[in-house]
Motif scaffolding. Structure first.
Motif, PDB file in Angstrom:
ATOM      1  N   GLN A   5      45.554  64.321 -16.407  1.00 26.71           N
ATOM      2  CA  GLN A   5      45.930  65.721 -16.202  1.00 26.71           C
ATOM      3  C   GLN A   5      46.663  65.901 -14.877  1.00 26.71           C
ATOM      4  N   SER A   6      46.284  65.135 -13.857  1.00 27.62           N
ATOM      5  CA  SER A   6      46.937  65.262 -12.550  1.00 27.62           C
ATOM      6  C   SER A   6      48.412  64.867 -12.605  1.00 27.62           C
ATOM      7  N   PHE A   7      48.773  64.007 -13.571  1.00 27.53           N
ATOM      8  CA  PHE A   7      50.175  63.626 -13.772  1.00 27.53           C
ATOM      9  C   PHE A   7      50.840  64.468 -14.873  1.00 27.53           C
TER      10      PHE A   7
ATOM     11  N   ALA B 234      46.552  72.779 -19.217  1.00 24.69           N
ATOM     12  CA  ALA B 234      47.949  72.378 -19.050  1.00 24.69           C
ATOM     13  C   ALA B 234      48.564  72.974 -17.793  1.00 24.69           C
ATOM     14  N   SER B 235      48.063  74.127 -17.351  1.00 30.21           N
ATOM     15  CA  SER B 235      48.661  74.813 -16.199  1.00 30.21           C
ATOM     16  C   SER B 235      47.947  74.525 -14.880  1.00 30.21           C
ATOM     17  N   MET B 236      46.817  73.812 -14.905  1.00 30.67           N
ATOM     18  CA  MET B 236      46.023  73.609 -13.689  1.00 30.67           C
ATOM     19  C   MET B 236      46.804  72.890 -12.603  1.00 30.67           C
ATOM     20  N   SER B 237      47.513  71.828 -12.968  1.00 32.82           N
ATOM     21  CA  SER B 237      48.278  71.078 -11.971  1.00 32.82           C
ATOM     22  C   SER B 237      49.320  71.965 -11.307  1.00 32.82           C
ATOM     23  N   ARG B 238      49.954  72.823 -12.083  1.00 36.45           N
ATOM     24  CA  ARG B 238      50.984  73.714 -11.519  1.00 36.45           C
ATOM     25  C   ARG B 238      50.368  74.801 -10.645  1.00 36.45           C
ATOM     26  N   MET B 239      49.133  75.191 -10.959  1.00 34.79           N
ATOM     27  CA  MET B 239      48.455  76.160 -10.096  1.00 34.79           C
ATOM     28  C   MET B 239      48.368  75.610  -8.671  1.00 34.79           C
TER      29      MET B 239
ATOM     30  N   PHE C 293      47.466  58.766  -5.765  1.00 36.80           N
ATOM     31  CA  PHE C 293      46.537  58.610  -6.885  1.00 36.80           C
ATOM     32  C   PHE C 293      45.519  57.484  -6.707  1.00 36.80           C
ATOM     33  N   PRO C 294      45.912  56.249  -6.361  1.00 37.43           N
ATOM     34  CA  PRO C 294      44.918  55.156  -6.313  1.00 37.43           C
ATOM     35  C   PRO C 294      43.714  55.469  -5.430  1.00 37.43           C
ATOM     36  N   VAL C 295      43.968  56.050  -4.254  1.00 41.08           N
ATOM     37  CA  VAL C 295      42.876  56.344  -3.324  1.00 41.08           C
ATOM     38  C   VAL C 295      41.960  57.429  -3.879  1.00 41.08           C
ATOM     39  N   PHE C 296      42.531  58.521  -4.383  1.00 42.73           N
ATOM     40  CA  PHE C 296      41.693  59.613  -4.873  1.00 42.73           C
ATOM     41  C   PHE C 296      40.998  59.249  -6.179  1.00 42.73           C
ATOM     42  N   TRP C 297      41.602  58.374  -6.960  1.00 41.89           N
ATOM     43  CA  TRP C 297      40.962  57.862  -8.175  1.00 41.89           C
ATOM     44  C   TRP C 297      39.779  56.969  -7.807  1.00 41.89           C
ATOM     45  N   GLY C 298      39.979  56.077  -6.868  1.00 44.71           N
ATOM     46  CA  GLY C 298      38.897  55.193  -6.423  1.00 44.71           C
ATOM     47  C   GLY C 298      37.759  55.952  -5.766  1.00 44.71           C
ATOM     48  N   ASN C 299      38.096  56.910  -4.895  1.00 46.89           N
ATOM     49  CA  ASN C 299      37.063  57.730  -4.253  1.00 46.89           C
ATOM     50  C   ASN C 299      36.257  58.509  -5.280  1.00 46.89           C
ATOM     51  N   ALA C 300      36.949  59.061  -6.258  1.00 43.30           N
ATOM     52  CA  ALA C 300      36.273  59.857  -7.290  1.00 43.30           C
ATOM     53  C   ALA C 300      35.293  59.002  -8.088  1.00 43.30           C
TER      54      ALA C 300
ATOM     55  N   LYS D 219      44.576  68.106  -7.273  1.00 43.31           N
ATOM     56  CA  LYS D 219      45.258  68.837  -6.205  1.00 43.31           C
ATOM     57  C   LYS D 219      46.239  67.941  -5.456  1.00 43.31           C
ATOM     58  N   HIS D 220      45.799  66.762  -5.043  1.00 41.96           N
ATOM     59  CA  HIS D 220      46.638  65.900  -4.220  1.00 41.96           C
ATOM     60  C   HIS D 220      47.699  65.167  -5.031  1.00 41.96           C
ATOM     61  N   VAL D 221      47.341  64.723  -6.215  1.00 43.00           N
ATOM     62  CA  VAL D 221      48.321  64.010  -7.040  1.00 43.00           C
ATOM     63  C   VAL D 221      49.406  64.964  -7.529  1.00 43.00           C
ATOM     64  N   ALA D 222      49.050  66.222  -7.783  1.00 46.05           N
ATOM     65  CA  ALA D 222      50.050  67.211  -8.195  1.00 46.05           C
ATOM     66  C   ALA D 222      51.104  67.403  -7.113  1.00 46.05           C
ATOM     67  N   ARG D 223      50.716  67.211  -5.856  1.00 42.05           N
ATOM     68  CA  ARG D 223      51.630  67.401  -4.739  1.00 42.05           C
ATOM     69  C   ARG D 223      52.233  66.087  -4.225  1.00 42.05           C
ATOM     70  N   ASP D 224      51.518  64.958  -4.477  1.00 45.85           N
ATOM     71  CA  ASP D 224      52.002  63.646  -4.036  1.00 45.85           C
ATOM     72  C   ASP D 224      51.402  62.578  -4.950  1.00 45.85           C
ATOM     73  N   GLN D 225      52.192  62.086  -5.903  1.00 46.83           N
ATOM     74  CA  GLN D 225      51.674  61.158  -6.909  1.00 46.83           C
ATOM     75  C   GLN D 225      51.291  59.801  -6.327  1.00 46.83           C
ATOM     76  N   THR D 226      51.838  59.450  -5.170  1.00 50.60           N
ATOM     77  CA  THR D 226      51.499  58.155  -4.570  1.00 50.60           C
ATOM     78  C   THR D 226      50.061  58.118  -4.049  1.00 50.60           C
TER      79      THR D 226
END
Length: 435
Positions: free
Chosen positions: A148-150, A279-284, A87-94, A78-85
């Motif tokens: 997938q987020s990218f 393939a369409s999840m990020s665009r959703m 990624f590091p935080v949401f990847w680490g948290n996950a 959700k967040h990377v689809a809207r703001d790719q910068t």
């Protein structure tokens, strides 16, 4: 004619959604073919009883695994689809949340398995599958979701193939080097394959996308949304796996093997539609910033394609079902009728998944979870009644009925929310005039 074909080819190759769907289809298609090999090997080598014990445990873990990660993977998309910068935080948290919650769920799974399964299913089998599917498999899934987020679906599909290749190699090892394999033997090899795949996934994400960062305060702010996503995945898993987990105790492990083999064929056939959904999840999520109407403007273009694929798949399954006994063996004769009855499921799943993803993408995850859990609860209660009386026949009937109820609930919510959003401008204008 040749010029038009070339123009069509260039248009398709320049369409990112088409290419992402194509990569997912190739990857998942390859994975399915490989899975089919080791699925047939394991089903034949273990027999209906051993195979039923194994898939009974795997089905339970599939339900419990929905609590591993607490929705952090989809929050990352959700967040990377809207703001790719981000990624590091949401990847680490996950990663952090998945490891912690996975270890907790392993402990809980042992107690639940003791209550759910008959004594013929050993604790050692439960333990190795718990480590595989409650810890290392979710970590591998996080790696696929990172790509997938990218919208880098090529790498997502490659990671999915890696695990299948390893499992096929281990299945062949079991076939040729163990004269009388037990479910526990396969469980150990199953775990090793998952561990190696998870390690490869982490290395690939680090190399391609970057190192993880950690800022759990960002997760705490959206813990509620993560929980909704988690509950939604749990409800979907109940749909797919609760009946298989219940069947060894309520009926028999042989019935579980017959029903699960049929359902696995149905699940495999859903691959083209699953590829389009992935393939369409990020665009959703991107279009969902504008609400349900925004995501509908995108989704309506692909829903008919998905439903058409589901209908064609169902017809194909119905007529191909008799071939299954030649592949799996004569002991799976009853699977023919199970497959033919379940042939309608791909169409229902296509209808349901698109509605569900529209609700998620537009921020109505809570409503999606409520609907899925309500129908999931109904299906569990009815399975408790039907499986003891009708064995796998009861599970088949309830599966179809539950998908039908889910379609009514999800699409009812989508239609109602669209009506509400359309009324908002009118209501705002009325308030402005009144003031």
């Amino acid at each position: 004619m040749t010029t038009r074909l070339l123009q069509l080819r260039r248009k398709l190759l320049s369409n990112k959604l088409f290419m992402n769907t194509w990569w997912m289809l190739l990857g998942q298609g390859s994975r399915i073919l490989i899975q089919a090999v080791y699925f047939i090997i394991i089903a034949r080598v273990l027999g209906p009883q051993g195979f039923g014990a194994f898939v009974g445990v795997v089905s339970l873990m599939a339900i419990l695994s929905q609590f591993t990660g607490l929705g952090t993977g989809l929050l990352m998309i959700k967040h990377v689809a809207r703001d790719q910068t981000s990624f590091p935080v949401f990847w680490g948290n996950a990663l952090a949340v998945t490891i912690a919650s996975g270890l907790i769920m392993i402990g809980l799974s042992l107690g639940i398995a003791h209550l759910v399964f008959p004594t013929t299913i050993s604790l050692s089998l439960v333990l190795v599958i718990a480590f595989s599917d409650l810890l290392f498999l979710p970590l591998l899934d996080l790696s696929t979701l990172a790509f997938q987020s990218f919208e880098k679906m090529f790498w997502t599909s490659q990671l999915q193939v890696v695990m299948s290749v390893l499992r096929m190699i281990f299945a062949l090892f079991l076939l040729f080097f163990d004269a009388q394999p037990l479910p526990e033997d396969w469980g150990i090899l199953y775990l090793i394959g998952t561990i190696v795949s998870a390690a490869i996934g982490f290395i690939m994400v680090t190399f391609k996308l970057g190192l993880p960062d950690l800022n759990l305060s960002r997760y705490y702010k959206e813990a509620k949304d993560g929980l909704y996503l988690c509950l939604s995945q749990l409800a979907q898993s109940i749909f797919n796996d609760a009946d298989k987990s219940m069947m060894p105790r309520l009926s028999s492990v042989e019935a579980a093997g017959i029903y699960t083999s049929a359902y696995r064929i149905i699940d495999v056939s859903f691959t083209p539609i699953r590829s389009l959904l992935a393939a369409s999840m990020s665009r959703m999520f991107k279009y969902g910033e504008a609400g349900i109407e925004g995501v509908w403007s995108f989704a309506r273009k692909i829903i008919l394609i998905g439903c058409a694929l589901g209908a064609v798949t169902g017809v194909f399954l119905y007529f191909i079902a008799p071939v299954m006994t030649y592949i799996l063996g004569s002991s799976y004769q009853s699977s023919i009728f199970a497959i033919q009855w379940l042939a309608v499921i791909p169409l229902f799943k296509a209808i349901n998944y698109f509605a569900a993803d529209m609700l998620t993408g537009s921020g109505y995850q809570g409503r999606r979870s409520f609907i899925q859990f309500t129908v999931g609860f109904i299906s569990i209660v009815m399975n408790l009644i039907l499986i003891p009386k009708f064995s796998w026949h009861g599970a088949v009937f309830m599966n179809i009925a539950a998908n039908f109820l889910l379609a009514i609930g999800l699409w009812g919510a989508v239609i109602n929310l669209r009506k509400q959003e359309r009324r908002k401008p009118t209501a705002a204008l009325y308030e402005s005039v009144s003031s």
